[in-house]
Enzyme design. Structure first.
Site, PDB file in Angstrom:
ATOM      1  N   ASN A  51       0.896  -1.284   0.020  1.00  9.02           N
ATOM      2  CA  ASN A  51       0.069  -0.021   0.171  1.00  9.02           C
ATOM      3  C   ASN A  51       1.063   1.409   0.017  1.00  9.02           C
ATOM      4  O   ASN A  51       1.617   1.435   0.887  1.00  9.02           O
ATOM      5  CB  ASN A  51      -0.763  -0.007   1.252  1.00  9.02           C
ATOM      6  CG  ASN A  51      -1.833   0.986   1.362  1.00  9.02           C
ATOM      7  OD1 ASN A  51      -1.583   2.127   0.395  1.00  9.02           O
ATOM      8  ND2 ASN A  51      -2.755   1.031   2.295  1.00  9.02           N
ATOM      9  N   CYS A  94      -5.490   1.540  -1.465  1.00  5.96           N
ATOM     10  CA  CYS A  94      -5.519  -0.104  -1.327  1.00  5.96           C
ATOM     11  C   CYS A  94      -6.843  -0.253  -2.190  1.00  5.96           C
ATOM     12  O   CYS A  94      -6.987  -1.263  -2.590  1.00  5.96           O
ATOM     13  CB  CYS A  94      -5.846  -0.185   0.130  1.00  5.96           C
ATOM     14  SG  CYS A  94      -6.591   0.993   1.180  1.00  5.96           S
ATOM     15  N   HIS A 113     -10.659   1.675   4.532  1.00 16.05           N
ATOM     16  CA  HIS A 113      -9.787   0.531   4.211  1.00 16.05           C
ATOM     17  C   HIS A 113     -10.447  -0.505   2.965  1.00 16.05           C
ATOM     18  O   HIS A 113     -11.593  -0.547   3.197  1.00 16.05           O
ATOM     19  CB  HIS A 113      -9.477  -0.301   5.276  1.00 16.05           C
ATOM     20  CG  HIS A 113      -8.007  -1.278   5.026  1.00 16.05           C
ATOM     21  ND1 HIS A 113      -7.016  -0.750   4.467  1.00 16.05           N
ATOM     22  CD2 HIS A 113      -7.990  -2.574   5.138  1.00 16.05           C
ATOM     23  CE1 HIS A 113      -6.054  -1.702   4.139  1.00 16.05           C
ATOM     24  NE2 HIS A 113      -6.911  -2.982   4.631  1.00 16.05           N
ATOM     25  N   ASP A 131      -5.671  -8.464   1.163  1.00 15.16           N
ATOM     26  CA  ASP A 131      -5.769  -7.228   1.893  1.00 15.16           C
ATOM     27  C   ASP A 131      -4.224  -6.502   1.910  1.00 15.16           C
ATOM     28  O   ASP A 131      -3.132  -6.879   2.741  1.00 15.16           O
ATOM     29  CB  ASP A 131      -6.035  -7.565   3.458  1.00 15.16           C
ATOM     30  CG  ASP A 131      -6.167  -6.313   4.445  1.00 15.16           C
ATOM     31  OD1 ASP A 131      -5.761  -5.400   3.879  1.00 15.16           O
ATOM     32  OD2 ASP A 131      -6.535  -6.626   5.453  1.00 15.16           O
TER      33      ASP A 131
END
Length: 1115
Positions: free
Chosen positions: A200, A205, A452, A469
């Site tokens: 990131n 993201c 996020h 993630d």
């Protein structure tokens, strides 16, 4: 746990670190606390429930004069917590409130804890109006607090009638539930899952989750690999090559992959890559770019083949045979979430038929106005169907974007042929089976302006899901990927039923916002095999080389413990650096030659390498160890002994450096003979001292290194004067002055040396520095800015080049000035005024720079409000080199004694609104404002009386009493409106009433009726027994609305936002009896009609949305 907080003393008004984006609704981090590893202790654990409620009662709330305030510490789940509030907002016009890890500064390195929590401001009149917001967060050293920068408008909080502040007391509540934390750092994604993540690089993201989704569509990846690129292309300048490179690394790398090259190829500046854009916008722009780059190549048309579908917009007349259709293509579909329980309900709504009738009839060419049906049907769906879920909507009531966290279900298999193809147009090819299987779920966790993003993907459409993630990839089950991303509410089980009876309910802030489905009949083609032969050879070679270089660096890092870095400084380095790169000490060790030597190598072997590198035979080398002195200077300390030179490099490093640094710093002494060739170094006795010499020229303001000498401790400087003159190029008898450079941190210490005292008596030792200069005559010393070495070193130590920017253009450097950090406030503004050619420096106002947001601080520097320039440039522990200036029309001390108000004057008969800036002494009253205004505005008649109102979001909240002091009036959050008092209001009868009248329309996008006010609110006198019909006549006359338009208006009595429509025969005054309401503004006569007024900024401060820059990919 009820704690009372006394009003704090006046604390230092420091500023918090906030992300530069304006986070207005969702949860987000607030400040960064660095872990203090030196004093790290284990988190204190006490017997404590994993969930609890904490109540904080804050008295004298409106008198708090601190920017931020912490609650007492409370324990939940064995951890220490506290609540942090900004009573006047964290640089926003809302109360800011966060949950904070109380002991973050003393926790061990790498700590982390996860909590679900809600924060509330209690409404002490009506509990149902309590404002509560909830979220969840993994707290760590980087984000040790989390919460809401815009929790609730300050206007609501500070209004006593609203019920949040009673007897000047505010009650805050925190519900906290602590959850188990998984260890983030030890996870090896490739080993555990076979896939790697993406790094990131700051607020990107959502891009990472989109790129992972596209990468895991193999047909798309293959097409990207087959786009023609050449070995001369640079990834940072070519989107195809950057994407090829990224996909290759995702396929073959063992660790997470960076996206910097790709964002560079987009042409993003750093500000862009830190701004949170919309993923749908990025998806469309990226696909359009690739589509364009694929034209004329073997993969032309791939984007359309994969993602493009078509629908037909139609309008069909009911009573005549007329139909209008228009075919349109789409790459993704936007589906409503609000009011829909699942994807099918959204598709039903998408194809819903709208009837065009009444005022809304359709103009059907020769048939004129006709009743008609309007709708959309699908001609074909694409093999890869991208569904954007409308989780973000504009809320007209709150005049802001909000996130819809409602429960919304989506199936594993989606059948778009259901109910006999109800979504399909007559032209659709019914032989194609539109049965889809879910490939990926993109999730957003957080609020509307921050949060996020991550993705759940099943790359081969098997039963195994994976969560991508950022850097971390994990295996997940289907429940986690589907049901847990539906959204809605989650109720936590009571862990301590006796403690508090109300259950904890949390809105699930994590939910799906984009779905990707793949058509069953196309999945063999789309989930194809992609291997090395799909990748161009030049690309394979380039990327393998990159991988090898990366591997080499990794290997070097892994083997670093086997090696020692030896940094060797020589006379040549001192000559080159002193007076250019450095002025104090002798050398910058990062700029000298360094050697990477295996620790077990004998030092004598290393000397051979030095001989090869510098051409100095081993027998002529003598090495000195450097030492850090107590006064923080760094000097050669002593030569290596023969025994030390017989040791290995590793042993020597340990001798030289007790702290565990892997470096060995040495000074190489080489003595030169008459012919300037190296000679063996003379033996050094204890009596001899090695001194280094710098020469200062006050006329040129230059300092340079001239050499080093061995002197005897019992000798005197007077004995080496001719030698120093020779080094300087002076005549042998030139008179010179000598100074010892002792230290420079935190301040400069440079003392005169008595030439007649011995070196030992002057406390000189190995490695000391002597600066010398010609003795200046009185007249020439007056011509020099810095006549001697101490004054020059003082100047160098404190000089600071400051970049000045106009506050109106805060992104552009306008001019630079060289100043001293020791300058006081007056010195700085005088230099700025002189540069601008301004006579009066007191008209300059300066504002400091916020290093984190890269913007001016919200508050300017007060007149003589700081001691020195260094204080102006300091922001927390960071020093900036930027100041913002503005030129005032009156001196700053005078301005600081005045209160400036912006007042919008509404003329009695003209349409225009003129905004006046009123400046009066702070102790003035509203009456003084009105008198000042009267001298500036045009009145309808000379005796007209004015009043001042507070208007906020199209409602009148207050008529200011004439004797109210203006010092406490805040025009930053609401509009101050001045207007003439109508004659009819001055002569109110005993039964007349003055009521509020507001314009409104109903928000049709919501399920329940919600009222949206607009336009200018006003007062109206109503008489006892007066009917609505009579009141309407007066309103129409007052507003001058044409009959045709006015006939469409509806009239309603509104209380607390609920309309009760009135008939012409209704007695209006009977509605406006005293009731238990918040304030007069909550009961009003509403005029319902559409807002036809041209959109103008209602007031500068009531339209302060942050508009996002659209995503641009320039390349």
């Amino acid at each position: 746990m009820t704690l009372m907080t006394p009003p704090p003393l006046d604390q230092e008004d420091d500023e918090m670190l906030v992300p530069h984006t304006d986070f207005a609704d969702g949860p987000q981090p607030m400040e960064v606390a660095q872990p203090d590893t030196a004093s790290a202790v284990d988190a204190q654990t006490v017997e404590d429930p994993p969930s609890a409620r904490f109540t904080w009662t804050i008295e004298n709330f409106s008198r708090l004069n601190t920017k931020k305030l912490y609650s007492d510490v409370f324990y939940v789940g064995g951890y220490k917590w506290r609540v942090l509030i900004f009573p006047k907002g964290n640089n926003v016009d809302h109360l800011s409130m966060y949950l904070d890890v109380a002991d973050s500064a003393t926790l061990p390195y790498g700590w982390s804890r996860y909590a679900q929590f809600s924060l509330a401001v209690i409404n002490q009149i009506h509990n149902k109006f309590t404002i509560r917001k909830d979220t969840q967060h993994q707290f760590n050293a980087r984000e040790s607090d989390w919460g809401f920068t815009s929790f609730m408008p300050l206007g609501e909080l500070y209004d006593p009638a609203r019920g949040y502040l009673v007897n000047d007391t505010c009650i805050v509540e925190a519900d906290v539930a602590v959850r188990r934390v998984i260890d983030y750092w030890t996870h090896d994604s490739k080993k555990e899952t076979g896939y790697v993540g993406l790094k990131n690089q700051g607020a990107t993201c959502y891009m990472n989750s989109l790129l992972q989704t596209l990468y895991h569509i193999p047909y798309f990846r293959k097409a990207v690999y087959h786009m023609p690129t050449t070995e001369n292309d640079m990834p940072s300048g070519s989107i195809p090559l950057a994407l090829q490179s990224l996909f290759y690394k995702l396929q073959y790398s063992d660790t997470s992959v960076a996206t910097k090259e790709l964002t560079k190829s987009f042409g993003w500046d750093t500000y862009d890559s830190f701004m949170q854009h919309d993923v749908q916008e990025l998806n469309r722009v990226l696909c359009e770019k690739l589509e364009d780059k694929m034209k004329g190549t073997v993969v032309e048309g791939t984007i359309q083949q994969l993602f493009e579908g078509h629908h037909m917009n139609y309008i069909e007349c009911i009573n005549v045979d007329y139909k209008s259709t228009r075919k349109e293509s789409f790459y993704d579909l936007q589906l409503d979430v609000k009011g829909c329980r699942d994807v099918y309900a959204s598709f039903d709504k998408y194809v819903e038929v709208e009837r065009l009738e009444g005022d809304n009839k359709y103009h059907a060419e020769i048939h004129g106005l006709q009743d008609a049906r309007k709708g959309v049907l699908f001609i074909d769906f694409p093999p890869v169907l991208q569904l954007q879920l409308k989780r973000f909507e504009y809320d007209f009531m709150r005049d802001t974007m909000v996130k819809i966290n409602d429960r919304y279900e989506f199936p594993l298999q989606l059948d778009l042929d259901r109910e006999n193809g109800k979504y399909l147009s007559p032209d659709a090819d019914r032989s194609v089976r539109n049965l889809y299987t879910l490939h990926s779920v993109l999730v957003h966790s957080g609020g509307v302006h921050g949060g996020h993003y991550y993705a759940y993907i099943r790359p081969t459409l098997s039963d195994q899901w994976f969560k991508f993630d950022d850097e971390r990839v994990t295996k997940e089950d289907i429940k986690r990927a589907l049901e847990e991303q539906y959204g809605g509410e989650e109720e936590l089980p009571q862990t301590n039923p006796g403690f508090n009876n109300s259950p904890f309910k949390f809105t699930k802030y994590s939910n799906a916002y984009m779905l990707v489905y793949i058509r069953e009949s196309d999945k063999e083609k789309i989930i194809c095999n992609v291997d090395e032969k799909d990748i161009a050879e030049h690309l394979r070679i380039r990327l393998k080389k990159e991988q090898e270089e990366k591997e080499q660096k990794r290997k070097e890092k892994a083997e670093a413990h086997l090696y020692t870095i030896i940094k060797v400084a020589r006379n040549e380095d001192l000559i080159e650096q002193i007076g250019r790169d450095i002025y104090f000490d002798l050398v910058d060790h990062d700029k000298v030659r360094s050697f990477r030597i295996q620790k077990q190598t004998p030092f004598n072997l290393f000397k051979e390498e030095v001989a090869k590198e510098f051409g100095i035979p081993v027998q002529f080398q003598r090495f000195w160890l450097w030492a850090k002195r107590q006064n923080h200077t760094y000097r050669p300390n002593r030569p290596l002994t023969l025994q030390e030179e017989a040791q290995s490099v590793g042993q020597l490093r340990e001798v030289s450096n007790k702290a565990n640094h892997a470096e060995l710093k040495l000074f190489l002494e080489v003595e030169l003979g008459q012919d300037l060739r190296p000679v063996p170094p003379p033996e050094k006795t204890k009596e001899e001292i090695l001194l280094f010499f710098k020469l200062y020229d006050p006329l040129k303001e230059e300092l340079r290194y001239v050499g080093r000498l061995f002197v005897k401790g019992s000798g005197k400087p007077i004995e080496i004067l001719s030698k120093l003159n020779e080094l300087a190029g002076f005549s042998p008898n030139e008179e010179i002055e000598l100074f010892e450079e002792i230290k420079f941190e935190p301040n400069v210490m440079c003392e005169h040396i008595d030439k007649r005292l011995t070196f030992r008596a002057s406390q000189l030792e190995d490695g000391d520095i002597i600066c010398y200069q010609r003795l200046l005559q009185i007249d020439s010393s007056q011509q020099c800015r810095y006549p001697d070495v101490p004054s020059f070193l003082e100047y160098v130590h404190n000089r600071q080049v400051v970049r000045f920017r106009s506050l109106e253009k805060p992104k552009e450097d306008e001019f630079c000035l060289e100043l001293s950090k020791l300058f006081n406030y007056d010195d700085v503004v005088e230099r700025v005024a002189a540069h601008l050619g301004l006579d009066d420096s007191s008209k300059i106002r300066l504002t400091s720079h916020n290093c984190y947001s890269q913007q001016p601080k919200p508050q300017p520097i007060k007149y003589r409000g700081v001691e020195h320039l260094s204080d102006m440039l300091l922001h927390y522990n960071q020093t900036s080199d930027i100041l913002y200036y503005e030129v005032l029309d009156i001196p700053l001390p005078e301005l600081q004694g005045l209160k400036t108000l912006k007042v919008a004057f509404h003329h009695a008969t003209k349409e225009e609104v003129v905004i006046h800036t009123i400046r009066l002494p702070k102790q003035s009253t509203v009456g003084d404002v009105i008198n000042d205004l009267k001298s500036k505005v045009e009145l309808s008649h000379p005796n007209a009386e004015l009043r001042l109102l507070e208007v906020f979001y199209h409602k009148i909240y207050k008529i200011f009493p004439l004797n109210e002091k203006i010092e406490n009036i805040n025009d930053q959050y609401w509009t101050l409106r001045a207007e003439e008092i109508p004659e009819e209001e001055k002569n109110l009868g005993p039964h007349d009433r003055l009521i509020h009248v507001y314009h409104f329309m109903k928000d049709t996008t919501q399920n329940q009726v919600q009222v949206q006010n607009f336009g200018e609110p006003f007062f109206l006198v109503i008489h006892e027994g007066e009917t609505l019909a009579e009141v309407k006549v007066r309103i129409q006359k007052k507003l001058q609305v044409p009959d045709e338009e006015f006939s469409k208006w509806k009239f309603a009595f509104l209380s607390l936002g609920r309309p009760e429509y009135l008939q012409d025969s209704d007695i209006v005054s009977s509605r406006f009896q005293r009731r238990d309401v918040y304030g007069a503004w909550e009961q009003y006569l509403g005029l319902e009609h559409s807002d036809n007024a041209p959109k103008r900024s209602y007031a500068a401060n009531q339209n302060r949305h942050t508009f996002e820059k659209p995503v641009k990919i320039y390349n």
